[in-house]
Design a protein around this motif. Sequence first.
Motif, PDB file in Angstrom:
ATOM      1  N   UNK A  53       6.818   0.520   3.451  1.00 28.00           N
ATOM      2  CA  UNK A  53       6.440   1.570   4.421  1.00 28.00           C
ATOM      3  C   UNK A  53       5.732   2.826   3.408  1.00 28.00           C
ATOM      4  N   UNK A  54       6.663   3.082   2.315  1.00 30.58           N
ATOM      5  CA  UNK A  54       5.983   4.110   1.537  1.00 30.58           C
ATOM      6  C   UNK A  54       4.788   3.749   0.859  1.00 30.58           C
ATOM      7  N   UNK A  55       4.540   2.582   0.555  1.00 28.76           N
ATOM      8  CA  UNK A  55       3.203   2.193  -0.078  1.00 28.76           C
ATOM      9  C   UNK A  55       2.209   2.097   1.051  1.00 28.76           C
ATOM     10  N   UNK A  56       2.651   1.660   2.005  1.00 24.37           N
ATOM     11  CA  UNK A  56       1.543   1.604   3.335  1.00 24.37           C
ATOM     12  C   UNK A  56       1.172   2.864   3.669  1.00 24.37           C
ATOM     13  N   UNK A  57       1.924   3.761   3.803  1.00 26.54           N
ATOM     14  CA  UNK A  57       1.573   5.323   4.042  1.00 26.54           C
ATOM     15  C   UNK A  57       0.465   5.696   3.100  1.00 26.54           C
ATOM     16  N   UNK A  58       0.817   5.530   1.899  1.00 25.54           N
ATOM     17  CA  UNK A  58      -0.221   6.066   0.856  1.00 25.54           C
ATOM     18  C   UNK A  58      -1.722   5.151   0.770  1.00 25.54           C
ATOM     19  N   UNK A  59      -1.385   3.866   1.242  1.00 23.45           N
ATOM     20  CA  UNK A  59      -2.865   2.969   1.153  1.00 23.45           C
ATOM     21  C   UNK A  59      -3.614   3.619   2.629  1.00 23.45           C
ATOM     22  N   UNK A  60      -2.785   3.767   3.697  1.00 28.38           N
ATOM     23  CA  UNK A  60      -3.438   4.099   4.786  1.00 28.38           C
ATOM     24  C   UNK A  60      -3.980   5.492   4.444  1.00 28.38           C
ATOM     25  N   UNK A  61      -3.513   6.517   3.978  1.00 30.12           N
ATOM     26  CA  UNK A  61      -4.278   7.775   3.927  1.00 30.12           C
ATOM     27  C   UNK A  61      -5.617   7.291   3.271  1.00 30.12           C
ATOM     28  N   UNK A  62      -5.726   6.577   2.209  1.00 30.73           N
ATOM     29  CA  UNK A  62      -7.073   5.851   1.600  1.00 30.73           C
ATOM     30  C   UNK A  62      -8.037   5.550   2.467  1.00 30.73           C
ATOM     31  N   UNK A  63      -7.558   4.677   3.250  1.00 26.41           N
ATOM     32  CA  UNK A  63      -8.556   4.020   4.355  1.00 26.41           C
ATOM     33  C   UNK A  63      -9.048   4.588   5.432  1.00 26.41           C
ATOM     34  N   UNK A  64      -7.816   5.662   6.052  1.00 23.15           N
ATOM     35  CA  UNK A  64      -8.375   6.688   6.822  1.00 23.15           C
ATOM     36  C   UNK A  64      -9.653   7.510   6.615  1.00 23.15           C
ATOM     37  N   UNK A  65      -9.253   7.984   5.064  1.00 24.51           N
ATOM     38  CA  UNK A  65     -10.623   8.813   4.668  1.00 24.51           C
ATOM     39  C   UNK A  65     -11.833   8.154   4.812  1.00 24.51           C
ATOM     40  N   UNK A  66     -11.782   6.814   4.851  1.00 24.01           N
ATOM     41  CA  UNK A  66     -13.136   6.218   4.816  1.00 24.01           C
ATOM     42  C   UNK A  66     -13.521   5.571   6.161  1.00 24.01           C
ATOM     43  N   UNK A  67     -12.558   5.668   6.879  1.00 31.51           N
ATOM     44  CA  UNK A  67     -12.635   5.235   8.336  1.00 31.51           C
ATOM     45  C   UNK A  67     -12.609   3.452   8.259  1.00 31.51           C
ATOM     46  N   UNK A  68     -11.958   3.102   7.535  1.00 29.64           N
ATOM     47  CA  UNK A  68     -11.667   1.510   7.382  1.00 29.64           C
ATOM     48  C   UNK A  68     -10.276   1.114   8.209  1.00 29.64           C
ATOM     49  N   UNK A  69     -10.340   0.102   8.954  1.00 33.75           N
ATOM     50  CA  UNK A  69      -8.764  -0.005   9.441  1.00 33.75           C
ATOM     51  C   UNK A  69      -8.059  -0.800   8.373  1.00 33.75           C
TER      52      UNK A  69
END
Length: 526
Positions: A53-69
């Motif tokens: 979960x901790x890693x996923x939150x960090x990765x999600x922050x990156x993908x959301x910044x670029x609007x990638x699911x």
Amino acid sequence: MAKPTVDYSLYLVTDSGLNHPSRTLLQSVEDSILGGVTLVQLREKDLDTPAFIELARKVHAVTKKHNVPLLINDNLEVALAIDAEGAHVGQDDISCVEARRLLGPNKILGISTGTTEEAQKALADGADYIGIGTCFMTQTKSPKRTLGPIGVRAILEALPAESEMKTVVIGGIKHDNTRRVVTHSAGAHGRIVDGIAVVTGIVGAQDAKVASEQLLSEFKIGHELASKKHQNNIRGTVQDGRASVEDVIKSFPQMLTTLREKSPLTHHISNYVVMNDTANATLALGGSPIMAPSAIEAEDLSKVVSSVVLNIGTLTDSFVDCMYEAGKHANAQSKPVVFDPVGAGATKLREETTRKILNAMHVDIIKGNAGEISTIAKIIGGGDKTETIAMRGVDSMGSGFSNPAAIVQAIARREGAVVAMTGMIDYVSDGFRTVAIENGHAYQGRITGSGCMIASSIASFAAISPNDHFAAAVAGIVALNLAGEHAATRADVHGPGTFRAAFIDEIANLTPQQMLNDARIKTVTV
């Protein structure tokens, strides 16, 4: 919140264990997105749920910044905890139906599939997309079998043409095989894979951005070629720029003259039984042979040769390894590959080797007798059940196909290659132009290697006719068949033994004008 719109073109699947040591996983994800990745799946098999979960939150922050699911692999608890855009499950994980119930209707849901039955079930169970694999061998999994482009196409063809479920191919996808996989995914009803899923080719690359750019470019090229191929098949017409059969015949004198002037070098991975004869036939015609069955030098040779012949007459592991390497490097150098599946239907080993070669590379020209072509038809599938022609050793048995022209045309269209079927009458097709060649002599069938020599002749003509492999195949067959006719009429020829030597002589004696005047070629409408 509505379900996000997804571009599946370049689908990154992460793997921390394979991530390039020069950067962090987060850097890999961001660099790959900057290079064109359109969808990310976070796959972490060895993390417990809190760490995941901790890693996923960090990765999600990156993908959301670029609007990638962002999708989460297997662990729905993690997907729900970080409000990821969706999840991907395997066949041995939670069922697709239960995953949809937990995720709700507005999340992306994908499932891995390796058979037509699994794909059809995924469609019925409400998956948004399927991951089709394993396509090729890969570092991340040890599959019991690989599908190859032929297997991927079979799964796509099992799905209704009107289905909106998306498809992604996964397993060993790299920049040097992406185009072939995508191009050959176009089946009878025109479905083309919607994307490629890549692990090592991106996360293990020294530069994830550049690797992603290359992969996306190859995917787009492959998709465009597949679309064009399907549209041409629908129209059933010759593509713009292809010469008519009449113009091909008129070009024979210039083709033979050019071949003898340029003496193109052809790399033969051939069988020991006829290696000397195929080399001599190539020389007599005006080409230059190199008989080099070592995989180690295949890449270097691909840069200097003008064409490649793959002949499975005498199968050894080293020969097969060299064929894979020579074919793939020839593809990379845009050098024509001629495949002679000698005895393809005689044993399981020959059939499986033929399947592997057709999956591993793009073959420009397939040359075989009726039994060998029957095996090719069986391997690539599609259309009505084809007739089966038995093999005895490397020889085709029986009277052949009831409609040989239709068979070669269908295979040519399906594979995007030229198909030449030899026999009493030879048939050649590129899927649009189909001809019957009536030249030749019965003595050719009574000496070992006459068919292999034709493959070498075709390869020599293909080397000087890079934009029309159909013309090369027709010219290559006509040249040797005319030489066979001329040799058989010589006073010093009393049977197959004396014919064999005379045959090589008459290949060398063949004139450009004879090719034009003596060719007996009929256009066949299927």
